[in-house]
Design a protein around this motif. Structure first.
Motif, PDB file in Angstrom:
ATOM      1  N   GLN A 134       0.861  -1.138   0.095  1.00 54.37           N
ATOM      2  CA  GLN A 134       0.171  -0.040  -0.261  1.00 54.37           C
ATOM      3  C   GLN A 134       1.075   1.403  -0.090  1.00 54.37           C
ATOM      4  OE1 GLN A 134      -2.042   0.691   3.874  1.00 54.37           O
ATOM      5  NE2 GLN A 134      -3.581   1.853   2.917  1.00 54.37           N
ATOM      6  N   SER A 143      -1.185  11.170   8.937  1.00 62.01           N
ATOM      7  CA  SER A 143      -2.398  11.694   9.526  1.00 62.01           C
ATOM      8  C   SER A 143      -3.052  12.507   8.356  1.00 62.01           C
ATOM      9  CB  SER A 143      -2.596  12.177  10.590  1.00 62.01           C
ATOM     10  OG  SER A 143      -2.046  11.497  11.729  1.00 62.01           O
ATOM     11  N   ILE A 166       6.391   6.115   2.284  1.00 58.89           N
ATOM     12  CA  ILE A 166       7.208   5.813   3.400  1.00 58.89           C
ATOM     13  C   ILE A 166       6.383   4.847   4.326  1.00 58.89           C
ATOM     14  CG2 ILE A 166       6.598   7.731   5.120  1.00 58.89           C
ATOM     15  CD1 ILE A 166       9.571   7.528   5.818  1.00 58.89           C
ATOM     16  N   SER A 169       4.556  -1.121   4.030  1.00 62.24           N
ATOM     17  CA  SER A 169       4.858  -2.614   4.771  1.00 62.24           C
ATOM     18  C   SER A 169       4.932  -3.400   3.644  1.00 62.24           C
ATOM     19  CB  SER A 169       3.529  -2.834   5.432  1.00 62.24           C
ATOM     20  OG  SER A 169       3.195  -2.199   6.440  1.00 62.24           O
ATOM     21  N   GLU A 381      -5.166   8.651  18.235  1.00 60.94           N
ATOM     22  CA  GLU A 381      -5.454  10.130  18.344  1.00 60.94           C
ATOM     23  C   GLU A 381      -6.633  10.542  17.405  1.00 60.94           C
ATOM     24  OE1 GLU A 381      -2.447   9.153  18.433  1.00 60.94           O
ATOM     25  OE2 GLU A 381      -1.974   9.374  20.598  1.00 60.94           O
ATOM     26  N   VAL A 382      -6.185  10.451  15.993  1.00 61.58           N
ATOM     27  CA  VAL A 382      -7.081  10.983  14.963  1.00 61.58           C
ATOM     28  C   VAL A 382      -8.451   9.874  14.780  1.00 61.58           C
ATOM     29  CG1 VAL A 382      -7.266  10.912  12.536  1.00 61.58           C
ATOM     30  CG2 VAL A 382      -5.174  11.743  13.722  1.00 61.58           C
TER      31      VAL A 382
HETATM   32  C1  FAD Z   1       3.589  -0.689  11.207  1.00 61.80           C
HETATM   33  C2  FAD Z   1       2.968   0.189  10.429  1.00 61.80           C
HETATM   34  C3  FAD Z   1       2.726   0.111   9.278  1.00 61.80           C
HETATM   35  C4  FAD Z   1       2.480   0.735   8.260  1.00 61.80           C
HETATM   36  N1  FAD Z   1       2.093   0.535   7.062  1.00 61.80           N
HETATM   37  C5  FAD Z   1       1.801   1.433   6.043  1.00 61.80           C
HETATM   38  C6  FAD Z   1       1.552   0.924   4.771  1.00 61.80           C
HETATM   39  O1  FAD Z   1       1.464  -0.017   4.400  1.00 61.80           O
HETATM   40  N2  FAD Z   1       1.564   2.108   3.700  1.00 61.80           N
HETATM   41  C7  FAD Z   1       1.224   3.161   4.074  1.00 61.80           C
HETATM   42  O2  FAD Z   1       0.894   4.096   3.097  1.00 61.80           O
HETATM   43  N3  FAD Z   1       1.397   3.499   5.333  1.00 61.80           N
HETATM   44  C8  FAD Z   1       1.958   2.711   6.327  1.00 61.80           C
HETATM   45  N4  FAD Z   1       1.962   3.147   7.722  1.00 61.80           N
HETATM   46  C9  FAD Z   1       2.245   4.597   7.949  1.00 61.80           C
HETATM   47  C10 FAD Z   1       0.945   4.891   8.995  1.00 61.80           C
HETATM   48  O3  FAD Z   1      -0.566   5.155   8.073  1.00 61.80           O
HETATM   49  C11 FAD Z   1       1.214   6.351   9.335  1.00 61.80           C
HETATM   50  O4  FAD Z   1       2.194   6.234  10.358  1.00 61.80           O
HETATM   51  C12 FAD Z   1      -0.010   7.129  10.237  1.00 61.80           C
HETATM   52  O5  FAD Z   1      -1.050   7.367   9.224  1.00 61.80           O
HETATM   53  C13 FAD Z   1       0.218   8.110  10.961  1.00 61.80           C
HETATM   54  O6  FAD Z   1       1.026   9.267  10.133  1.00 61.80           O
HETATM   55  P1  FAD Z   1       2.570   9.674  10.472  1.00 61.80           P
HETATM   56  O7  FAD Z   1       3.483   8.516  10.768  1.00 61.80           O
HETATM   57  O8  FAD Z   1       3.137  10.513   9.479  1.00 61.80           O
HETATM   58  O9  FAD Z   1       2.319  10.386  11.742  1.00 61.80           O
HETATM   59  P2  FAD Z   1       1.727  11.965  11.873  1.00 61.80           P
HETATM   60  O10 FAD Z   1       0.587  12.316  11.064  1.00 61.80           O
HETATM   61  O11 FAD Z   1       2.750  12.790  11.697  1.00 61.80           O
HETATM   62  O12 FAD Z   1       1.202  12.054  13.652  1.00 61.80           O
HETATM   63  C14 FAD Z   1       2.353  12.289  14.527  1.00 61.80           C
HETATM   64  C15 FAD Z   1       1.491  12.305  15.848  1.00 61.80           C
HETATM   65  O13 FAD Z   1       0.502  13.457  15.922  1.00 61.80           O
HETATM   66  C16 FAD Z   1      -0.748  12.939  16.205  1.00 61.80           C
HETATM   67  N5  FAD Z   1      -1.736  13.913  15.105  1.00 61.80           N
HETATM   68  C17 FAD Z   1      -1.714  14.162  13.901  1.00 61.80           C
HETATM   69  N6  FAD Z   1      -2.681  14.884  13.702  1.00 61.80           N
HETATM   70  C18 FAD Z   1      -3.490  14.915  14.611  1.00 61.80           C
HETATM   71  C19 FAD Z   1      -4.677  15.681  14.895  1.00 61.80           C
HETATM   72  N7  FAD Z   1      -5.426  16.094  13.887  1.00 61.80           N
HETATM   73  N8  FAD Z   1      -5.041  15.429  16.096  1.00 61.80           N
HETATM   74  C20 FAD Z   1      -4.328  14.921  17.227  1.00 61.80           C
HETATM   75  N9  FAD Z   1      -3.277  14.289  16.907  1.00 61.80           N
HETATM   76  C21 FAD Z   1      -2.889  14.141  15.814  1.00 61.80           C
HETATM   77  C22 FAD Z   1      -0.902  11.546  15.786  1.00 61.80           C
HETATM   78  O14 FAD Z   1      -1.819  11.052  16.375  1.00 61.80           O
HETATM   79  C23 FAD Z   1       0.618  11.038  16.089  1.00 61.80           C
HETATM   80  O15 FAD Z   1       0.651  10.685  17.528  1.00 61.80           O
HETATM   81  C24 FAD Z   1       2.401   2.387   8.542  1.00 61.80           C
HETATM   82  C25 FAD Z   1       2.627   2.635   9.991  1.00 61.80           C
HETATM   83  C26 FAD Z   1       3.036   1.668  10.577  1.00 61.80           C
HETATM   84  C27 FAD Z   1       3.444   2.114  12.142  1.00 61.80           C
END
Ligand code: FAD
Length: 397
Positions: A134, A143, A166, A169, A381-382
């Motif tokens: 994905q 997010s 990034i 998976s 959180e979201v």
């Molecule tokens: C094990 C694992 C597998 C994954 N696999 C895939 C995959 O196959 N393909 C893919 O595309 N993605 C994948 N992801 C990515 C995943 O979808 C993102 O990590 C996730 O959507 C969060 O985005 P971010 O890491 O950029 O964090 P951010 O969006 O930067 O968030 C950082 C922090 O801020 C908080 N935050 C952000 N916005 C808000 C808000 N509006 N209100 C309150 N708090 C907020 C979040 O809750 C978090 O604690 C994977 C992630 C993990 C951990």
């Protein structure tokens, strides 16, 4: 025959078929995530029994019981699929195939794909021949997914894709990717996005694994440099990818919500009793832990009923559109609790990191891996924001 009689006949036939066709090795609980079968062009089976089990289930279309037969499915009704799941659980049959194609792409193709796309991709997903990954998240779009910047330039009959994903998976093991790209940078954030499919072996695609706290590298940075994607691999309309992406995410969240159910089949109380022993009344010989496990098992049973209720509501087209966020949130929290409890009764042996006796540290690694459940597929959180706003309709959120 009444519907109940028909379903009873189906139940009896299904049970008989499973008893005859599910190898005994595939009826034992998995010892770690390494026992999961992901299929794909370069599938590695842990045993001959695993390979046979996948083939037999795929031949019946039961890797995807409710998909239409013409796309490799079993053509079962939701009630029949429920019976199949119940019988598999009763006989401790392992799921024959884990697949992002089954959990995410397939449902999206059924709703948004062309007939040619369904016929090209769905049977191969059902048979476990092609493994998908994905391509959603980017370094500056998690997010806030609609901020994604990977570009797809229109070149007539094809696109040229440049950018980076990034946390993809299993990108290094996947054969194809379903990917969000920006086809119109002048359009509003959500409307310039398209949903495309391409082979990971296409020139210009590369991956770089990222190490996790569990010591494993299940996900990657994924780079695209001048990758050619034929237009017939666009799902839905150009610029209409956000609708496909959102629909697919509801399936991803339901899948993550059910994660504890899939991986550990043996009840937690049973596992703890096997490890710690029982008292004179046959109860787990540690009252504090017993209370925590009992509370967990009640919550887990209630969650399973909630999932069933959600299934019934979905069948009646009455499910709330945002409810997958609630399932994802609670399912992720439950699985984290399960892993914490497993560590509690596992003692120091559960902390072992290497060696055959600990299945290469499976317990500790699974516990650490579970920490990511509340991030992947949209953070907790979201999800709580979505529940507050769309389900509870709280003011000021
Ligand atoms: C094990 C694992 C597998 C994954 N696999 C895939 C995959 O196959 N393909 C893919 O595309 N993605 C994948 N992801 C990515 C995943 O979808 C993102 O990590 C996730 O959507 C969060 O985005 P971010 O890491 O950029 O964090 P951010 O969006 O930067 O968030 C950082 C922090 O801020 C908080 N935050 C952000 N916005 C808000 C808000 N509006 N209100 C309150 N708090 C907020 C979040 O809750 C978090 O604690 C994977 C992630 C993990 C951990």
């Amino acid at each position: 025959m009444s519907d109940t009689d028909t379903l009873d006949t189906f139940r009896a036939e299904t049970r008989a078929w499973l008893e005859q066709n599910c190898p005994s090795e595939m009826r034992r609980p998995m010892s770690s995530e390494d026992d999961v079968c992901w299929g794909g062009r370069h599938a590695k089976f842990t045993s001959e029994a695993q390979r046979i089990w996948l083939r037999r289930m795929a031949e019946r279309g039961w890797t995807v019981p409710t998909w239409p037969r013409e796309y490799g499915g079993g053509g079962l009704t939701l009630d029949e699929a429920k019976v199949l799941a119940q019988q598999m659980r009763a006989l401790n049959c392992r799921s024959p195939l884990a697949s992002f194609g089954i959990w995410m792409l397939g449902p999206a193709l059924l709703k948004f794909g062309s007939e040619a796309q369904k016929r090209q991709h769905m049977p191969k997903i059902a048979r476990g021949e092609i493994r998908w990954c994905q391509g959603y998240s980017e370094p500056n779009a998690g997010s806030d997914l609609a901020a994604l910047a990977t570009r797809a330039e229109d070149r007539g009959d094809h696109f040229i894709v440049n950018g980076q994903k990034i946390w993809t998976s299993y990108a290094d093991k996947a054969d194809w990717i379903f990917c969000l790209v920006r086809t119109d940078s002048a359009a509003k954030k959500h409307t310039g996005i398209s949903f495309v499919l391409f082979d990971m072996a296409t020139k210009g695609v590369s991956t770089k694994p990222i190490a996790l706290i569990s010591g494993k590298s299940p996900f990657c940075e994924t780079f695209f440099v001048n990758v050619r994607v034929e237009k017939h691999n666009l799902v839905g309309t150009a610029g209409g990818g956000w609708d496909v992406a959102k629909y697919l995410l509801t399936h991803e969240r339901e899948m993550i919500g059910g994660i504890g159910d899939r991986v550990a089949a043996k009840p937690l109380g049973r596992q703890a009793a096997d490890k710690l022993g029982v008292d004179a009344q046959g109860r787990l010989d540690d009252p504090m832990l017993r209370a925590r496990i009992a509370e967990f098992e009640v919550d887990e049973a209630a969650f399973r009923l909630l999932m069933e209720r959600f299934g019934e509501l979905a069948k009646a087209r009455q499910a709330h559109g945002a409810f997958s966020s609630a399932l994802k949130y609670y399912g992720a929290e439950l699985n984290k609790r399960r892993q914490e409890l497993t560590m509690s009764f596992g003692g120091s042996a559960a902390l072992e990191w290497e060696g055959a006796a600990s299945h290469d540290g499976a317990t500790a690694r699974t516990w650490l891996r579970s920490k990511a459940n509340s991030i992947e597929g949209g953070t907790s959180e979201v999800r709580l924001n979505v529940i507050a706003k769309r389900i509870l309709e709280l003011p000021g959120v």
